[in-house]
Write a protein that holds these residues in place. Structure first.
Motif, mmCIF file in Angstrom:
data_model
loop_
_atom_site.group_PDB
_atom_site.id
_atom_site.type_symbol
_atom_site.label_atom_id
_atom_site.label_comp_id
_atom_site.label_asym_id
_atom_site.label_seq_id
_atom_site.Cartn_x
_atom_site.Cartn_y
_atom_site.Cartn_z
ATOM 1 N N VAL A 36 -24.701 -16.200 11.221
ATOM 2 C CA VAL A 36 -25.611 -15.173 11.724
ATOM 3 C C VAL A 36 -24.836 -14.296 12.697
ATOM 4 N N ARG A 37 -24.947 -12.976 12.531
ATOM 5 C CA ARG A 37 -24.286 -12.096 13.493
ATOM 6 C C ARG A 37 -25.098 -10.828 13.705
ATOM 7 N N THR A 38 -24.786 -10.153 14.811
ATOM 8 C CA THR A 38 -25.417 -8.864 15.108
ATOM 9 C C THR A 38 -24.310 -7.817 15.108
ATOM 10 N N ASP A 39 -24.527 -6.705 14.384
ATOM 11 C CA ASP A 39 -23.444 -5.724 14.297
ATOM 12 C C ASP A 39 -23.566 -4.637 15.361
ATOM 13 N N ALA A 40 -22.681 -3.634 15.269
ATOM 14 C CA ALA A 40 -22.565 -2.618 16.328
ATOM 15 C C ALA A 40 -23.866 -1.864 16.578
ATOM 16 N N LEU A 41 -24.674 -1.672 15.557
ATOM 17 C CA LEU A 41 -25.929 -0.932 15.740
ATOM 18 C C LEU A 41 -27.113 -1.843 16.064
ATOM 19 N N GLY A 42 -26.890 -3.149 15.937
ATOM 20 C CA GLY A 42 -27.963 -4.079 16.275
ATOM 21 C C GLY A 42 -28.614 -4.764 15.084
ATOM 22 N N ASN A 43 -28.107 -4.538 13.888
ATOM 23 C CA ASN A 43 -28.645 -5.246 12.726
ATOM 24 C C ASN A 43 -28.379 -6.730 12.873
ATOM 25 N N LEU A 44 -29.388 -7.542 12.502
ATOM 26 C CA LEU A 44 -29.215 -8.990 12.493
ATOM 27 C C LEU A 44 -28.913 -9.397 11.051
ATOM 28 N N ILE A 45 -27.744 -9.995 10.850
ATOM 29 C CA ILE A 45 -27.282 -10.280 9.495
ATOM 30 C C ILE A 45 -27.085 -11.781 9.329
ATOM 31 N N ALA A 46 -27.875 -12.372 8.441
ATOM 32 C CA ALA A 46 -27.779 -13.820 8.194
ATOM 33 C C ALA A 46 -27.252 -14.028 6.777
ATOM 34 N N ARG A 47 -26.252 -14.882 6.651
ATOM 35 C CA ARG A 47 -25.642 -15.095 5.344
ATOM 36 C C ARG A 47 -25.871 -16.518 4.875
ATOM 37 N N LYS A 48 -26.344 -16.636 3.657
ATOM 38 C CA LYS A 48 -26.489 -17.939 3.024
ATOM 39 C C LYS A 48 -25.467 -17.972 1.902
ATOM 40 N N ARG A 49 -24.507 -18.860 2.005
ATOM 41 C CA ARG A 49 -23.420 -18.873 1.013
ATOM 42 C C ARG A 49 -23.879 -19.472 -0.303
ATOM 43 N N GLY A 50 -23.394 -18.884 -1.383
ATOM 44 C CA GLY A 50 -23.715 -19.403 -2.709
ATOM 45 C C GLY A 50 -22.704 -20.451 -3.118
ATOM 46 N N GLN A 51 -23.109 -21.304 -4.070
ATOM 47 C CA GLN A 51 -22.217 -22.394 -4.471
ATOM 48 C C GLN A 51 -21.184 -21.968 -5.505
ATOM 49 N N ASN A 52 -21.653 -21.262 -6.537
ATOM 50 C CA ASN A 52 -20.694 -21.044 -7.620
ATOM 51 C C ASN A 52 -20.688 -19.631 -8.181
ATOM 52 N N GLY A 53 -19.927 -18.807 -7.500
ATOM 53 C CA GLY A 53 -19.559 -17.498 -8.036
ATOM 54 C C GLY A 53 -20.675 -16.595 -8.505
ATOM 55 N N GLY A 54 -21.773 -16.551 -7.790
ATOM 56 C CA GLY A 54 -22.815 -15.573 -8.121
ATOM 57 C C GLY A 54 -22.458 -14.230 -7.537
ATOM 58 N N LYS A 55 -23.466 -13.400 -7.359
ATOM 59 C CA LYS A 55 -23.236 -12.051 -6.833
ATOM 60 C C LYS A 55 -23.413 -12.027 -5.322
ATOM 61 N N ARG A 56 -22.829 -10.985 -4.721
ATOM 62 C CA ARG A 56 -23.070 -10.734 -3.305
ATOM 63 C C ARG A 56 -24.327 -9.863 -3.225
ATOM 64 N N VAL A 57 -25.399 -10.458 -2.736
ATOM 65 C CA VAL A 57 -26.701 -9.780 -2.753
ATOM 66 C C VAL A 57 -27.136 -9.490 -1.319
ATOM 67 N N MET A 58 -27.592 -8.271 -1.109
ATOM 68 C CA MET A 58 -28.114 -7.903 0.217
ATOM 69 C C MET A 58 -29.614 -7.676 0.114
ATOM 70 N N LEU A 59 -30.364 -8.361 0.984
ATOM 71 C CA LEU A 59 -31.799 -8.124 1.095
ATOM 72 C C LEU A 59 -32.050 -7.534 2.476
ATOM 73 N N ALA A 60 -32.776 -6.443 2.531
ATOM 74 C CA ALA A 60 -32.981 -5.795 3.827
ATOM 75 C C ALA A 60 -34.459 -5.592 4.115
ATOM 76 N N ALA A 61 -34.849 -5.991 5.310
ATOM 77 C CA ALA A 61 -36.181 -5.653 5.818
ATOM 78 C C ALA A 61 -35.947 -5.132 7.225
ATOM 79 N N HIS A 62 -36.627 -4.063 7.583
ATOM 80 C CA HIS A 62 -36.311 -3.500 8.899
ATOM 81 C C HIS A 62 -37.189 -4.074 9.994
ATOM 82 N N MET A 63 -36.524 -4.313 11.128
ATOM 83 C CA MET A 63 -37.202 -4.905 12.280
ATOM 84 C C MET A 63 -37.946 -3.862 13.082
ATOM 85 N N ASP A 64 -37.486 -2.615 13.010
ATOM 86 C CA ASP A 64 -38.055 -1.605 13.904
ATOM 87 C C ASP A 64 -39.412 -1.133 13.438
ATOM 88 N N GLU A 65 -40.172 -0.636 14.396
ATOM 89 C CA GLU A 65 -41.496 -0.071 14.115
ATOM 90 C C GLU A 65 -41.529 1.336 14.710
#
Lengths: 332, 358, 342
Positions: A36-65
């Motif tokens: 889990v990390r927070t980047d320069a703009l403040g995005n919270l990025i959590a990574r769940k590693r895959g077991q066997n060579g799938g795709k790199r998938v990004m799911l985004a939901a925004h925290m701001d209102e």
């Protein structure tokens, strides 16, 4: 999930001021991700590693209102303000706002002339009253940002709150992280910032992640209320799979993948053509060399008012859809 | 090359933004005749590479960009067998009334954008335009069959075949920007008989009409040394002033302004003069609204030029161009590319021309 | 004062050559590296004294708003279009200069004697106006100007005591501040002083410069809106002349990094330098393009308040200018990677 949803929607977090909501989400996802990390703009990025060579998938939901920002404090201690994100002036008069430091304000208006009674009062004529007796007793200053204040209401099947846009997406992502036991994919769950002011968090987080597929999880409008806009999406008919919105055409392959997944697990779904408005997927799609992108939308009535309404079954079905999609290999 | 028949095929093949597959297929086949490689990227850009003969590695490259997508319609809701729709890209709703369309459902269906007969309309009604959300498509089938064949999110294109007008003029839909695709094909054909040192990427970009999206990603991916976008521009027509337009059949419009690297503009002008090719200079004081606008600010910046093909009646189904102008653009591009040598980039400087350490 | 030279230079967006030359001549001996990139940005590097690999980008834009010739009429009158945001109402009765040769021209209007009451109330749109260079035919005009030529206002700079007047303080004031910052170096980190192009037509230069440099932090220097003329209503003046540098919290293009805002405020407070917050949501700056570059760049904008920007003549306070330069230099000396949590 309702408890989680209530907690998320009642937390303060207008665009650019996501510290508190990020803290809440960070606690909720503790132990669910490999990194889990927070980047320069403040995005919270959590990574769940895959077991066997799938795709790199990004799911985004925004925290701001959406919210309001103080632009001027006048001599008597009233605050002039502007909109942070797409605020409807219709929804403001008599409403309450809360600042990061807990200061509560009510929204009042200058005198409304008789001929203006049937018109929307423009933002320039409104002000916030924080109960100050003069300029020196105002507990906030120029540039401070407030969110709207309205409690969560559970109507059973339907839920009402401020900021379902997009805390409901955040809730879906968190629940997906909980329910997803095993995936072949490298999945990045991004709780993005500053979506309401221009998809800014999605731009920078997508650049950093370099996903092979990107999905946003956000709300969409519906056409199921009296004399609504022409739109086929209804509350309670399942998560909406985006075909098009105001700024993005979903990748046909991503759309197909979502449709086939929904059909395979037997959950209801709807196809969405939204004429105005957009989501983080728009930014993800044109990141670097381009990313096949789509969106799972939660149908939502009264978007960008303090009383947004969603259907709980749509929410839980969206989680099922995402979990099922992530459990299997992805072929676009 | 038979430009008219190429343009006929290109124009009549559907390819709405985000759904360019069919026209991309056609373009890929045309480009493949002259190119060393053709591929499609994640956003649906079709990228042809014609290698240069330059020895230096990595070889310098130029990107040509003309967009493959056209504006179109998308179904938003189905009501008793009638199809409600909205636009993909910018449509003038006034041009749709009484238009024949093709609905790309489970199979292609002929459709009509109906208009109520004048007899039933009060005179005041006929003075008003009809907004998009009040128009509908009728495919002439029973409601249950329509529900089966057409889904929300399906697309529709205006039905139009190419019309040969007097002289060099032809008219059809989607010449914006298939005319540029044809010009790139002419360029590649010309280059087949010429020496060129630089690698040439001819890119049929996707999703221009919805925000220059294919250009953004293809330019990022290719990271060329130079780029030239080719797009249609406003030809003189009734209702527009000379200051707003360029002339028809008087050659390519070589654009000038902040979007354009001035030295590239100058080189294009010199090239046209050397070819004795008619050309026009088109001023663009700011945003050009073309792929050039996106490409110029890609990565650390790409020197970019823009060539306009004069076209009348933009974003209607009777867009009109001169075949000669299309051919001239192709020749100008080829001759420009042939001029690119190992030292070209060093001559592409701003004043003061400086670079270095103290 | 270099601001005079900068202000009087011709530098409409896309044609910043003269401004770039003046700046280069002023700083060439104060920087370690320099180059002009593909879009025309002047990128300089002043190496830092510290050990930490930390890159700070400070920018100011060289370009100004102006006009471009779009058509030459048969009678030799020139049609034009705006480059950047121009209020049509400021165009009437102005002098301009055109293109490489700086051909003088005027923008005239129908005499008041011949106008009816209705015309008096109407704004004359820019596309109804022409520039007159005294040519009597298209052929004659074409010997001096061509379609595509840039047009700038001709305004001389003057020192009025506490204030100065001139054109293009947006953003030649920022350029002048950046020159002072560069000359006052070195700093503990590598300082990339970038003079950008094409801000007024869409933050275009800054976008590519930020991509190339990959800074850890960015500061954008501006000459900004100052609307402090007397008003009936108690509303924001955006900024006020003489009240010190204006710090942006949020505008149309970005939200400033709170940690950098704090650094500026703390520095000003410590040293007793006056400062003000610019009215949120007003305008936009290069920071809008810079902060979303690559994986994101914490950014902030600091500006010299300037009355009447985007018109041929602006006014700024010398003390605001000096305080902006001082605040920036002092804040940069206090900036460390820890400021942004690195």
């Amino acid at each position: 999930m309702k408890e989680l949803i209530k907690k998320l929607v009642e937390t303060y977090g207008p665009s650019g001021n996501e510290d508190k909501i990020r803290q809440v989400i960070q606690e909720e996802i503790a132990g669910l991700a490999d990194e889990v990390r927070t980047d320069a703009l403040g995005n919270l990025i959590a990574r769940k590693r895959g077991q066997n060579g799938g795709k790199r998938v990004m799911l985004a939901a925004h925290m701001d209102e959406i919210g309001v920002i103080v632009t001027h404090v006048d001599e008597k201690g009233f605050l002039r303000f502007g909109a942070v994100g797409g605020v409807w002036p219709h929804t403001l008069l008599g409403g309450r706002v809360v600042f990061a430091n807990g200061t509560v304000g009510v929204i009042g208006t200058e005198k409304v002339e008789d001929e203006e009674r049937n018109k929307v009062i423009p933002l320039e004529k409104l002000f916030i009253d924080v109960g100050a007796v003069d300029k020196t007793s105002v507990p906030v200053q120029i540039g401070d940002v407030a969110g709207f204040s309205r409690p969560f209401a559970d109507m059973g099947k339907r839920l009402v709150a401020k900021a379902f846009d997009d805390r409901i997406g955040c809730a879906v992502l968190i629940q997906t992280m909980r329910d997803l036991k095993k995936t072949p994919h490298d999945v990045y769950f991004v709780f993005s910032v500053q979506e309401e002011v221009g998809l800014r968090g999605a731009m920078t987080s997508a650049y950093g992640i370099e996903p092979e597929m990107g999905l946003s999880v956000d709300v969409t409008l519906t056409g199921d209320t009296p004399e609504a806009q022409t739109m086929a999406v209804e509350l309670g008919k399942g998560p909406a799979i985006k075909v098009k919105d105001g700024r993005m055409l979903a990748h046909p392959g991503v759309k197909r993948l979502l449709v086939e997944t929904a059909e395979a697990i037997g959950i209801p779904y709807q196809l969405e053509v939204l004429e105005r408005g957009t989501t983080d997927a728009t930014a993800i799609q044109v990141s670097r060399e381009g990313v096949p992108a789509g969106c799972v939308s939660i149908p939502c009535r009264y978007v960008h008012t303090p009383s947004e309404m969603v259907d709980y079954d749509d929410v839980t079905n969206a989680v099922k859809l995402l979990v099922a999609m992530l459990e299997k290999p992805i072929i676009l | 090359m038979d430009i008219v028949s190429l343009l006929k095929t290109l124009s009549e093949t559907p390819g709405i933004s985000g759904y360019e597959d069919q026209v991309r297929q056609v373009i890929g086949e045309v480009f493949a005749r002259y190119a060393d490689e053709v591929r499609t990227d994640a956003l649906g850009n079709v990228i042809a590479l014609k290698r240069g003969t330059g020895k230096a590695e990595p070889r310098r490259s130029i990107m040509l960009a003309g967009h493959t997508d056209e504006i179109g319609l998308i179904i938003t809701r189905i009501e008793q067998g009638f199809l409600h729709f909205t636009e993909v890209g910018g449509f003038d709703p006034r041009v749709l009334l009484g238009q024949e369309v093709v609905v790309h459902g489970r199979r292609d269906l002929p459709g009509i954008i109906g208009s109520r007969p004048p007899h039933v309309l009060p005179p005041a009604e006929r003075e008003k335009t009809i907004p998009l959300d009040k128009l509908f498509i009728d495919v002439g089938l029973p409601a249950d069959e329509v529900e089966e064949l057409v889904h929300v999110g399906d697309l529709a294109t205006v039905r139009r075949e190419l019309t040969q007008l007097k002289g060099d003029f032809i008219a059809s839909k989607a010449f914006d920007d298939r005319a540029a695709v044809a010009a790139m094909a002419v360029c590649l054909e010309q280059l087949a008989g010429m020496q060129h040192a630089w690698d040439v990427y001819a890119v049929g970009t996707s999703q221009e009409e919805v925000g220059l999206r294919g250009a953004i990603t293809s330019a990022f991916g290719l990271a060329p040394d130079l780029a030239i976008a080719i797009d249609v521009t406003f030809g003189n027509q009734p209702g527009l002033s000379a200051a707003e337009t360029v002339e028809m059949n008087k050659g390519p419009a070589i654009v000038y302004g902040p979007n354009i690297h001035p030295a590239l503009h100058d080189t294009l002008v010199e090239t046209a003069k050397a070819l004795e090719l008619p050309y026009q200079v088109e001023p663009a004081p700011g945003r050009t609204g073309t792929d050039a606008w996106a490409i110029q600010v890609t990565r650390s910046g790409i020197p970019t030029a823009l060539i306009g093909i004069p076209l009348r009646y933009m974003h209607t189904s009777v867009e009109m161009v001169s075949v000669k102008d299309v051919e001239r653009v192709g020749r100008l591009l080829a001759a420009f590319i042939a001029r690119l040598d190992a030292g070209f980039m060093d001559r592409l400087t701003w004043k003061p021309a400086i670079s270095g350490e103290k | 004062m270099i601001l005079q030279q900068l202000s009087e230079a011709f530098g409409v967006s896309g044609y910043e050559d003269a401004v770039r030359q003046i700046i280069f001549d002023a700083i060439r001996n104060d920087v370690d590296e320099y180059r002009v990139d593909s879009i025309g940005n002047l990128i300089t590097l002043k190496r830092g004294t510290g050990e930490a690999p930390f890159k700070v980008m400070v920018t100011a834009h060289m370009d100004e708003i102006g006009l471009m010739i779009t058509h030459i009429e048969d009678n030799g009158q020139l049609r034009f279009a705006p480059v950047g945001g121009i209020d049509d109402r400021i165009l009437l009765s102005k002098t301009v200069c055109i293109g490489d040769k700086k051909i003088p021209g005027i923008i005239g209007v129908k005499p008041i004697h011949l106008q009816d009451d209705k015309e008096q109330e109407q704004v004359i749109k820019g596309d109804k106006l022409t520039i007159d260079i005294g040519a009597t035919s298209k052929a004659e005009a074409e010997q001096l100007v061509k379609v595509g030529d840039y047009v700038a206002f001709t305004t001389s700079f003057a020192d009025l005591g506490p204030t100065v007047k001139g054109k293009a303080f947006d953003d030649r004031a920022g350029c002048a501040v950046l020159i002072e910052i560069i000359k006052a170096g070195p700093y503990p980190f590598d300082l990339y002083g970038v003079f950008t192009v094409q801000e007024e037509v869409g933050l275009r230069g800054a976008q590519v410069a930020a991509y190339a440099i990959e800074p850890d932090v960015a500061f954008v220097l501006e000459g900004t809106i100052c609307d402090d003329m007397p008003k009936k209503k108690d509303v924001s003046p955006t900024t006020e002349l003489g009240r010190g540098p204006a710090i942006t919290i949020m505008d149309r293009t970005f939200i400033a990094d709170r940690r950098l805002v704090k650094l500026l405020v703390d520095t000003a407070t410590e040293l007793g330098i006056p400062y003000q917050f610019k009215q949120p949501l007003m305008g936009g700056t290069d920071a809008g393009a810079i902060h979303t570059t690559r994986t994101g760049v914490p950014s902030v904008t600091v500006a010299v308040p300037s009355r009447y920007i985007h018109s041929p003549v602006c006014l700024l306070s010398k003390s605001d200018f000096e305080n902006t330069a001082r605040l920036m230099q002092e804040a940069l000396r206090r900036l460390t990677p820890a400021t942004i949590g690195k």
